[in-house]
Motif scaffolding. Structure first.
Motif, PDB file in Angstrom:
ATOM      1  N   UNK A 123       6.104   8.743   3.477  1.00 34.57           N
ATOM      2  CA  UNK A 123       5.055   7.930   2.867  1.00 34.57           C
ATOM      3  C   UNK A 123       5.715   6.739   2.181  1.00 34.57           C
ATOM      4  N   UNK A 124       5.252   5.532   2.500  1.00 32.22           N
ATOM      5  CA  UNK A 124       5.781   4.309   1.894  1.00 32.22           C
ATOM      6  C   UNK A 124       4.646   3.676   1.102  1.00 32.22           C
ATOM      7  N   UNK A 125       4.777   3.644  -0.226  1.00 32.43           N
ATOM      8  CA  UNK A 125       3.681   3.181  -1.072  1.00 32.43           C
ATOM      9  C   UNK A 125       4.105   1.951  -1.860  1.00 32.43           C
ATOM     10  N   UNK A 126       3.256   0.947  -1.828  1.00 30.21           N
ATOM     11  CA  UNK A 126       3.461  -0.316  -2.531  1.00 30.21           C
ATOM     12  C   UNK A 126       3.189  -0.100  -4.016  1.00 30.21           C
ATOM     13  N   UNK A 127       4.176  -0.396  -4.866  1.00 24.50           N
ATOM     14  CA  UNK A 127       3.987  -0.324  -6.318  1.00 24.50           C
ATOM     15  C   UNK A 127       4.255  -1.679  -6.953  1.00 24.50           C
TER      16      UNK A 127
END
Length: 863
Positions: A286-290
Motif C-alpha cells: 500500500x502506497x499512501x500519500x501523506x
C-alpha cells in the motif's frame, strides 16, 4: 497571475483584460457513451486585436471528434493536421490578418486553445466535441468532467528554453512544464451545464460534487446546475442509476458503410465466481500519500481504508505500507508476513501518520514495485505531478507482473498518469471527488484487486474474421468488471469469438456469439477503435527509425479519423477581407485558471464544502502574492515492534542531499505576505487551512446486538482494544452504516473476532465471530456486499476451519454454522456448511427454511 482593478473587471497582471467570458458544457449521456461539447465564449473588449491562450482539461480517456470556430455569424469546422503543420497553418493565418484557432494536446488530459486575431467588441466561440465510454460501477453509470488544469509539483531545476506561457520553467524531469502550468488568479468566468441523460428507462441522477437542477421528460432527464453558473474549481461528477440497480451494457456495437471494412466493439461482463481462483498467497504494498494536501478529511479516511483493506488479507500473505511526501518511509524493510501481530503493528503505524510535505511519487513507487515485483500495488494520492512520463517509464521498467490499483483523491490529481499505470499493468484506477467517501471506494476496488481473474487471454474468431484488434495485448478478465475488445471485420457475417486464458494454472474458455452487420451507422465505434489503436502505439517503447515510423503511422491514422494526439492538432482558419482583416501581430492574453477547491487563494477560501460549486471571486484590488519555493522536510515514524528503516533509496543521504535531488517548484503563496493563510512548512506548496473547530460530541450509540456481542463478559477484550487505540493515538474511525465499519475494523488477521467469557479461546472466538456476522447481517452486509463481502467470506472460511475442533460445545458450533449459512452465498460454500452441520439435527433440519434458521440463530445468540 492577474488582479482586478477597481471598476474595470478582470485584468491580467500587466493591465490587459482577459478575453474569456465563460464556458458552457452541453451534450448527451446515453447507454454506452457520452457525447459532450465544451463551448468557450471569448469577447475582446480592447481597442486592438488580441490572441487568447487558454490551457484547459478534458477526460484523458475521451476521444476528440470535433473542433469549430464561430464568429461574425459564421461557423467553421476545424481539421486535423500533423502538429507542426497545423501550427504553421495557424501562424500564417494570424500573420496575414485572418482569424484562426489551434487546439494542441499537451498531455492526455491537458489541451491548449489558441484563438488569434480576436477583433474588438466581437464575440467568438470555440467548441470542442469529444466522446467518452461510460464507466459502470456496481450497476451505476458514473461520469466525470474535469474543469481546470490544477497546479502541479514540478521536480528538477529549471533547464532549457521556454516555448509556452506557463508559470513553471522546463526541467530535465518535466521538459514541458511551461505548457502545463497555467497561471492561477482572479477568475471572472464560470461554467454552465445543459446535459441530457437517457438510458431508455427510469433513472436516478445525482452528483456528489455539485447541486443540480433536474427536469424529467419521460425517461430523459435534463441536468443543469442549481445555480446558473458555477466556478471551474473542481471536477463535475455525475452518477446515474436505475431504481432496480441494473445497468445493462450492449454486448456488440458495430459500424459499417458500403463495401469498406467494418469496426466492432465487443463488451462482456465476466462472472468468474467458482470458475477462477486467486493465488494461494497474495503480496501487496500500500502506497499512501501523506503530503500536506492530504490534511483534513482525506488522510483519516485513507487511514480507515487501509485498516479495512489489511483485513482482506489472509494469514500468510505478505504486505508492506509506504507513506510518502517529500521523502518516504516504510512500515517494514521488506514485505511482512500477515499475522495478528503484524496487523496490530500496522494499525498503530497507520494511525500515527500525519500530513506534511510535497508529492515526490517516483521513489516510493519504485520501492513498491521492487518490493512485490509480481504482486499488487495500491496507490492513494491526491497529488498533481509534472514528471508523469518519468514515473510511468521507471515503474514499468522496474516491475515484472505487478498490477497497480490507483486512487486519485480530490480535484487536482494526475489522472492521466494513474490511468496509464492501471492500463499498462492490468490494474485499475478510481477517482474520489469531494463529497465521496475514500474508504468505501478503496475497499471496493481492493476487493476487485484480489478478485478472480483470467490472464494470458487470446481471442479466436470462428465464422467471422476480426483483425487489427485494440488493445493489441488483451487485458485480463476480472470478475464483474466490463471488458471491451475493439477491432475491424473485412466482411459481415455470424459466428463466435472464443476467449482463452488461464485461471491460475487451470485453462479457461469463454465463447460469445457475434453478428457483424453488413450496414450499421455507428461512426463513434470507428473513432474509438482508432483512438485505442493509437494509445497502444504511443505506449510502445521504440527508438531510432522504428520510433519515427510509428509516429508517421500515428499521424496517418489520426488524420484519417480526425483525432487529436500528441503528434496532431486541430486547426481552423477564418479568411477575412476588408476592415475585418487585421494588420500587425496581435498581443497575447494568457487566460488564468481558478484555484482548485480546497485551496486558499488571494485571501479567499475555496472550500471543498461548497458542494454547489458557487464562484468565490476576490474583491477588486486584491493583489497577487509573490511565489516562493516550498521547503522540503523528511519525516519518520517508528512502528511498535518493527524498527523504522530509513526510506529506501534515501537511507544514506543527508537532508541537504535529498533536498538537492528533489528540488522542484510549485505555484504557492508566501505566508509572510498573506497573514490570513497558514502555509505549512514543507507542504509542497499546498496552503494549509486553519484548524477546524472542535467537533460536536458524537451522539450516543443505540443499544442492540453489539452490546450483547461485546458486553460485560467480554469487557476485558474491549478494554484491551481501547487501550491499544489510545496508545496509538488513532485517527477517528470513519463513519459507516451504524457500527459496521467499527466492527469490521476489529476483525483479526485470521478472519475471526476476539471474544471474552467462559470457554476456550477457540469457543470465544467462534461465538464472537458469529455474533459479529449476525450484526452485519442485520445491517444488510453479507458475502455479496460490494464493499465488505470479502471480509464476510474470510470470516465464514475461518469458522469452517475452526468448528471441527469444537465438538464439545454444540451450541457454539450451531450458532457459528447457522450464521455462516445465512451470510454466505453460492452452492459450493453453503454445501460445505451443510455438510459440517449434518451431525447437528437441530440445525441441519432448519437449513432449508431461512426464517426458521434465523429464529433459531437469534435464540442461540441471546443465551
Amino acid at each position: 497571475m492577474n488582479t482586478a482593478l477597481p471598476g474595470c473587471g478582470l485584468y491580467t497582471r500587466d493591465g490587459a483584460k482577459v478575453p474569456l467570458q465563460g464556458v458552457e458544457v452541453t451534450g448527451e449521456l446515453l447507454g454506452s457513451h457520452a457525447r459532450v461539447r465544451v463551448r468557450q465564449r471569448y469577447l475582446n473588449t480592447e481597442r486592438r486585436p488580441v490572441e487568447a491562450v487558454y490551457v484547459f482539461p478534458l477526460p484523458s480517456d475521451g476521444t476528440l471528434t470535433g473542433f469549430s470556430l464561430e464568429c461574425n455569424g459564421r461557423r467553421l469546422q476545424g481539421v486535423v493536421k500533423e502538429r507542426e503543420e497545423a501550427f504553421r497553418t495557424y501562424d500564417d493565418a494570424i500573420t496575414a490578418g485572418h482569424g484562426a484557432a489551434l487546439l494542441d494536446q499537451e498531455r492526455a488530459n491537458v489541451f491548449t486553445a489558441q484563438v488569434g486575431n480576436l477583433l474588438p467588441d466581437e464575440e467568438t466561440y470555440v467548441e470542442v466535441e469529444f466522446l467518452q465510454a461510460i464507466q459502470v460501477e456496481e450497476g451505476s453509470v458514473r461520469w466525470m468532467l474535469p474543469t481546470l488544469v490544477a497546479p502541479r509539483y514540478i521536480p528538477g531545476a529549471p533547464q532549457g528554453d521556454r516555448t509556452a506561457h506557463g508559470t513553471a520553467s522546463p526541467t530535465p524531469r518535466v521538459p514541458d512544464a511551461d505548457r502545463i502550468t497555467p497561471p492561477m488568479g482572479n477568475v471572472g468566468y464560470g461554467l454552465k451545464l445543459d446535459l441530457k441523460v437517457d438510458l431508455g428507462r427510469e433513472v436516478v441522477v445525482e452528483s456528489p460534487s455539485h447541486a443540480l437542477s433536474l427536469e424529467k421528460e419521460g425517461t430523459r432527464v435534463r441536468v443543469k446546475f442549481a445555480r446558473d453558473e458555477v466556478a471551474l474549481d473542481r471536477d463535475f461528477v455525475l452518477t446515474v442509476r436505475s431504481p432496480d440497480t441494473s445497468t445493462q451494457l450492449t454486448p456488440l456495437v458495430a459500424h459499417r458503410q458500403g463495401e469498406k471494412p467494418g469496426t466492432f466493439a465487443l463488451t462482456v461482463v465476466p462472472d468468474l465466481l467458482g470458475l477462477a481462483a486467486g493465488p494461494k498467497r497474495q503480496e501487496v504494498v500500500f502506497v499512501v500519500d501523506t503530503s500536506g494536501s492530504m490534511d483534513g478529511e482525506s488522510l483519516p479516511q485513507a487511514q480507515g481504508a487501509l485498516r479495512l483493506c489489511l483485513r482482506h488479507l489472509r494469514e500468510g500473505d505478505r504486505f508492506n505500507i509506504i507513506a510518502f511526501d517529500t521523502s518516504f518511509q516504510t512500515f517494514a524493510p521488506e514485505p511482512a508476513v500477515f499475522t495478528q501481530k503484524t496487523l496490530e503493528q500496522a494499525d498503530r503505524w497507520v494511525a500515527a501518520l500525519s500530513a506534511a510535505g510535497g508529492t515526490e511519487l517516483l521513489q516510493p513507487m519504485l520501492a513498491a514495485v521492487q518490493g512485490v515485483p509480481d504482486g499488487v500495488v495500491v496507490l492513494l494520492t491526491d497529488g498533481q505531478v509534472g514528471n508523469e512520463s518519468e514515473i510511468l517509464q521507471a515503474v514499468l521498467g522496474a516491475r515484472k507482473t505487478a498490477r497497480i490499483y490507483s486512487f486519485g483523491i480530490g480535484t487536482n490529481v494526475s489522472d492521466a498518469l494513474l490511468r496509464d499505470l492501471a492500463r499498462q499493468t492490468g490494474g485499475a484506477v478510481e477517482f474520489i471527488h469531494p463529497g465521496e467517501r475514500i474508504d468505501d471506494k478503496v475497499v471496493a476496488q481492493f476487493s476487485r484487486a484480489l478478485a478472480p481473474r483470467i490472464t494470458g487471454l487470446q481471442a479466436q474468431f470462428e465464422g467471422v474474421e476480426g483483425v487489427e484488434l485494440a488493445p493489441a495485448e488483451l487485458p485480463p478478465l476480472v470478475d464483474a468488471v466490463p471488458w471491451t475488445l475493439l477491432g475491424r471485420y473485412p466482411t459481415p457475417g455470424q459466428g463466435k469469438v472464443t476467449l482463452r486464458g488461464r485461471s491460475g494454472t487451470e485453462p479457461f474458455v469463454l465463447t460469445v456469439p457475434v453478428d457483424f452487420p453488413a450496414v450499421s451507422d455507428r461512426p463513434v465505434v470507428e473513432k474509438w477503435w482508432a483512438a485505442e489503436r493509437i494509445r497502444g502505439w504511443e505506449a510502445a517503447e521504440l527508438d531510432s527509425r522504428r520510433a519515427q515510423r510509428m509516429k508517421e503511422r500515428i499521424v496517418q491514422l489520426a488524420v484519417e479519423h480526425q483525432l487529436v494526439t500528441r503528434h496532431t492538432s486541430f486547426v481552423v482558419v477564418e479568411e477575412r477581407t476588408g476592415e475585418r482583416r487585421a494588420s500587425g501581430q496581435p498581443e497575447t492574453r494568457v487566460v488564468p485558471v481558478h484555484a482548485p477547491a480546497g485551496w486558499a487563494m488571494l485571501g479567499t477560501a475555496h472550500s471543498q464544502g461548497q458542494q454547489d460549486g458557487a464562484m468565490a471571486v476576490p474583491p477588486p484590488g486584491a493583489a497577487p502574492k509573490p511565489l516562493r519555493k516550498p521547503s522540503l522536510v523528511a519525516r519518520g515514524v517508528a512502528p511498535q515492534g518493527i524498527p523504522a528503516p530509513a526510506p529506501a533509496m534515501a537511507a544514506s543521504r543527508s537532508r541537504a542531499q535529498r533536498e538537492e535531488e528533489t528540488t522542484g517548484s510549485f505555484l504557492t503563496l508566501d505566508a509572510s505576505e498573506a497573514p490570513e493563510l497558514a502555509l505549512h512548512e514543507g507542504s509542497g506548496g499546498f496552503p494549509v487551512p486553519p484548524p477546524p473547530a472542535a467537533p460536536a460530541p458524537a451522539p450516543a450509540k443505540k443499544k442492540g446486538l453489539l452490546d450483547g456481542l461485546f458486553g460485560k463478559a467480554e469487557a476485558p477484550a474491549l478494554a484491551k482494544e481501547a487501550s491499544r487505540r489510545e496508545k496509538a493515538a488513532a485517527a477517528p474511525e470513519p463513519q459507516g452504516p451504524e457500527d459496521a465499519t467499527t466492527l469490521l475494523s476489529r476483525q483479526l488477521a485470521s478472519g475471526l473476532w476476539d471474544g471474552a467469557g467462559p470457554g476456550t479461546e477457540a469457543e470465544r472466538q467462534a461465538r464472537a465471530t458469529a455474533l459479529a456476522l449476525l450484526e452485519l447481517l442485520r445491517q444488510g452486509i453479507t458475502s455479496q456486499h460490494p464493499l465488505h463481502g470479502a471480509q464476510v467470506k474470510k470470516a465464514v472460511e475461518a469458522l469452517l476451519q475452526l468448528t471441527p475442533g469444537l465438538g464439545h460445545a454444540p451450541p457454539v458450533v450451531e450458532l457459528a454454522l447457522g450464521v455462516a449459512w445465512l451470510v454466505a452465498a453460492g452452492p459450493r460454500t453453503r454445501g460445505r456448511i451443510a455438510q459440517a452441520a449434518q451431525p447437528l439435527a437441530g440445525l441441519s433440519t432448519r437449513m432449508g427454511d431461512e426464517v426458521a434458521l434465523r429464529q433459531h440463530v437469534d435464540a442461540l445468540a441471546t443465551r
